[in-house]
Design a protein around this motif. Structure first.
Motif: not given
Length: 529
Positions: A46, A49, A206-208, A236, A239, A248-249, A251, A253, A343
Motif C-alpha cells: 500500500s 499508493y 477499495t483503494t488498497n 476514503h 475515489v 483497487r480503484r 484514489l 487525494t 481505504h
C-alpha cells in the motif's frame, strides 16, 4: 506439513512498506541479522499508493505547532485516540522525516527552496509534506528500497507468511512461509515484526492493492495476540468513479480538496457547507458519510469534485491527472466523478509504542498495528508518519529485547491445522453490503450468517488460501466488533444507533480467538467506567 527449507535470522520482517523497511534498515544498523519477507513484489504493498504526503510539524510554518497537530489528531479520532500515544508519535515525527531524507527521499520544494506544504481534511494548517506532487508513497518506497539494496539486506519476495511458530512458553520461535508454488519453509527467529498492511480487500471496492488481505492480523490472532478497533474501517471520500467495479480503484487525494476542489451533487450544488464548518476539509468520516447521504437522497451513482479552478492541475497532481485521463476525464476542464471506497484500517494488532504485542517476540508496525494514534478515524497523512516512527521504535525494541535470550524450538514440523475458509467474493459482497458506511444490527447479523453458512474447514495450500483464511477471520472480527458497538463514532456509523454514546467514550473493543478459533470481544473491554 514438513518444512521444505530452513534459515535463521535475528529478526524477520513481514512486509516491505514504509514501516517494514524502516524497521529492517534500523535493525540492521543496530547489528541484527534481518530478513524481509513479502508475498508479492517488494513494491506491491500500500505504501506506494499513498498520494497526499506526510503530516508533520517541522517548525518552519508560522503559527503551526505539534500541539495543534495533536489536537487535530485527537479531534479526528473521535474520543478513541490515546492522547499519550498521539503526543509521542507526533513529537517523534521531525526526526523520523529527517532520517528518511537522509536515506534519499526527495520531497517537493516551494519557490523559496523550503519544503512544500499542502493541507488535507481535518488539519488546521498546511503541514502535509508532499513528494512528486501526489506521489509521496512512491517516493518513500523508492528511497527505502534503494537504501535496502545499498545495505544488501536479504529480501524474500513471493513468500506469504503463514503462522508464527512458538516455543513451549508461547514465545515466538520462527515463521512458517509458503512460496508461490506452495512449497513450505521456516525462518527460525526469536522476533517477527508484522508490517503487512491492512484489510481493504475485505470489500468489493477499495483503494488498497491486492496484497491488503489482513494476513498479518490473522497471524497475530492465531498466535494469541489481541486486536482492537477493527470496526473502524475508514472509507476514503473521493475515489475515481468509472462505473461499478471490483478491486483497487484510483484514489483522488484529499489534497485536491485542500487546494480548492469543491464537492458537488448531481445538480451542481455544494453540499458540504451545511454539514461541517470545514466543509470539504472536514475529517474523512464526515465527508464520506455526507457523500453517502447525498447519493442516497439523489439516487445518483457518484458526486463530483470540481477542481477546475486549481491552476496547472496536471503538474500539481500528476497521478490523479493520469488516472482521470485514462478514464476519459479532463480534470482541468470538467468535474471528477467520485465515490467513497474502503481505504484504511484504523484498528489492528494491539501494541505498545515500541511495536510490542502481548506475545513475546511478536511485534507490529504500520497499518497492521493499533498504537492508539488513529482512534475511531485516522487524520489524513498520519499513516506514513506512524510507519516511520513505530518502525524505528520497533527495531530498537527488538534489539533491546535480545538481552533476554529465549530458547528457539527445534521442531521442524509446522502446525497448520484446518481453518475456516469462505469464498472470497461472497465475503466481500457480504461485508460491502452490511459493514460499509452505515451498518445496522439486522444487516450485520445477516452478513455473519451468510459467511458462516458458506464457511468450511480447510488447509490453505498457497497464497490465495492463506489470504482467504485471513479474510474469513477478519470478516468475523469486524462484524463481531461492529455488532457490539451500539453507537456511531468516527468511521463506524450505525444507522440504528446514529448518535455517539458516552458509555463508549474511550472504550476500545479488543478481540481474541476463543478455543474454537472464532474471534470474540474480550470481557470487560466493551464499556468504559
Amino acid at each position: 506439513m514438513n518444512a521444505g527449507w530452513e534459515a535463521a535470522a535475528d529478526l524477520v520482517v513481514v512486509g516491505s512498506g514504509v514501516a517494514g523497511l524502516t524497521a529492517a534498515l534500523d535493525a540492521a544498523e543496530l547489528g541484527l541479522r534481518v530478513v524481509v519477507v513479502t508475498k508479492d513484489a517488494v513494491d506491491a504493498g500500500s505504501t506506494r499508493y499513498a498520494q497526499g504526503g506526510i503530516a508533520v510539524v517541522l517548525g518552519d510554518v508560522p503559527g503551526d505547532t505539534v500541539e495543534a497537530h495533536v489536537a487535530d489528531t485527537l479531534t479526528a479520532g473521535a474520543g478513541l485516540s490515546d492522547a499519550a500515544a498521539v503526543t509521542e508519535i507526533l513529537y517523534d515525527g521531525p526526526a523520523a522525516v529527517a532520517r528518511l531524507r537522509a536515506r534519499g527521499a526527495v520531497f517537493d520544494s516551494d519557490a523559496d527552496g523550503r519544503l512544500a506544504r499542502t493541507r488535507e481534511g481535518g488539519h488546521s494548517a498546511f503541514r502535509v509534506v508532499p513528494a512528486g506532487g501526489d506521489a509521496t508513497g512512491a517516493e518513500v518506497e523508492r528511497a527505502l528500497l534503494a537504501a535496502t539494496t545499498d545495505r544488501r539486506l536479504p529480501l524474500l519476495p513471493g513468500h506469504v507468511a503463514v503462522d508464527a511458530l512458538r516455543d513451549e512458553r508461547g514465545a515466538v520461535a520462527g515463521l512458517a512461509v509458503l512460496d508461490d508454488a506452495g512449497r513450505p519453509g521456516v525462518l527460525r527467529t526469536p522476533a517477527v515484526l508484522l508490517a503487512s498492511g491492512g484489510y481493504g480487500q475485505l470489500y468489493l471496492s477499495t483503494t488498497n492493492p491486492a496484497t491488503a488481505t489482513g494476513d498479518g492480523l490473522a497471524l497475530a490472532l492465531r498466535a494469541g495476540a489481541a486486536v482492537a478497533d477493527v470496526e473502524f474501517v475508514q472509507f476514503h471520500p473521493t475515489v475515481l468513479y468509472t462505473g461499478p467495479a471490483v478491486g483497487r480503484r484510483p484514489l483522488v487525494t484529499e489534497a485536491v480538496r485542500g487546494e480548492g476542489g469543491l464537492l458537488l451533487d448531481r445538480a451542481g450544488r455544494r453540499f458540504m457547507t451545511g454539514v461541517h464548518p470545514l466543509a470539504e476539509l472536514a475529517p474523512r468520516d464526515v465527508v464520506a458519510k455526507a457523500i453517502s447521504h447525498t447519493l442516497a437522497a439523489t439516487g445518483a451513482d457518484c458526486v463530483h469534485l470540481d477542481a477546475t479552478a486549481i491552476p496547472d492541475f496536471a503538474r500539481r497532481f500528476p497521478t490523479v491527472h493520469a488516472a482521470c485521463r485514462a478514464a476519459g476525464i479532463d480534470p482541468g476542464r470538467e468535474p471528477i466523478p467520485v465515490t467513497p471506497a474502503a481505504h484504511y484500517a484504523c484498528g489492528g494488532v494491539v501494541t505498545d509504542l515500541h511495536g510490542r504485542t502481548s506475545v513475546p517476540g511478536l511485534y507490529a508496525a504500520g497499518e497492521v498495528a493499533r498504537t492508539g494514534l488513529h482512534g475511531a478515524n485516522r487524520l489524513a497523512s498520519n499513516s506514513l508518519l506512524e510507519g516511520l516512527v513505530i518502525g524505528a521504535r520497533a527495531a530498537r525494541a527488538v534489539a533491546a529485547d535480545r538481552n533476554t535470550p529465549r530458547p528457539v524450538a527445534g521442531n521442524c514440523l509446522v502446525p497448520w491445522p484446518a481453518v475456516p475458509l469462505a469464498p472470497r467474493e461472497l465475503v466481500q459482497r457480504a461485508m460491502s453490503a452490511a459493514a460499509g458506511i452505515g451498518r445496522d444490527a439486522a444487516g450485520i447479523a445477516a452478513a455473519s450468517d451468510r459467511i458462516e453458512a458458506a464457511t468450511a474447514l480447510g488447509v490453505p495450500a498457497g497464497r490465495a488460501g492463506v489470504e482467504d483464511a485471513a479474510l474469513t477471520l477478519l470478516a468475523q472480527a469486524v462484524l463481531a466488533a461492529a455488532g457490539t458497538r451500539t453507537e456511531s463514532r468516527g468511521c463506524h456509523v450505525r444507522t440504528d444507533f446514529p448518535e455517539r454514546d458516552d458509555r463508549w467514550q474511550r472504550a476500545s473493543l479488543e478481540l481474541t480467538l476463543d478455543p474454537t478459533g472464532r474471534p470474540v470481544v474480550r470481557t470487560g473491554t466493551a464499556v468504559a467506567a
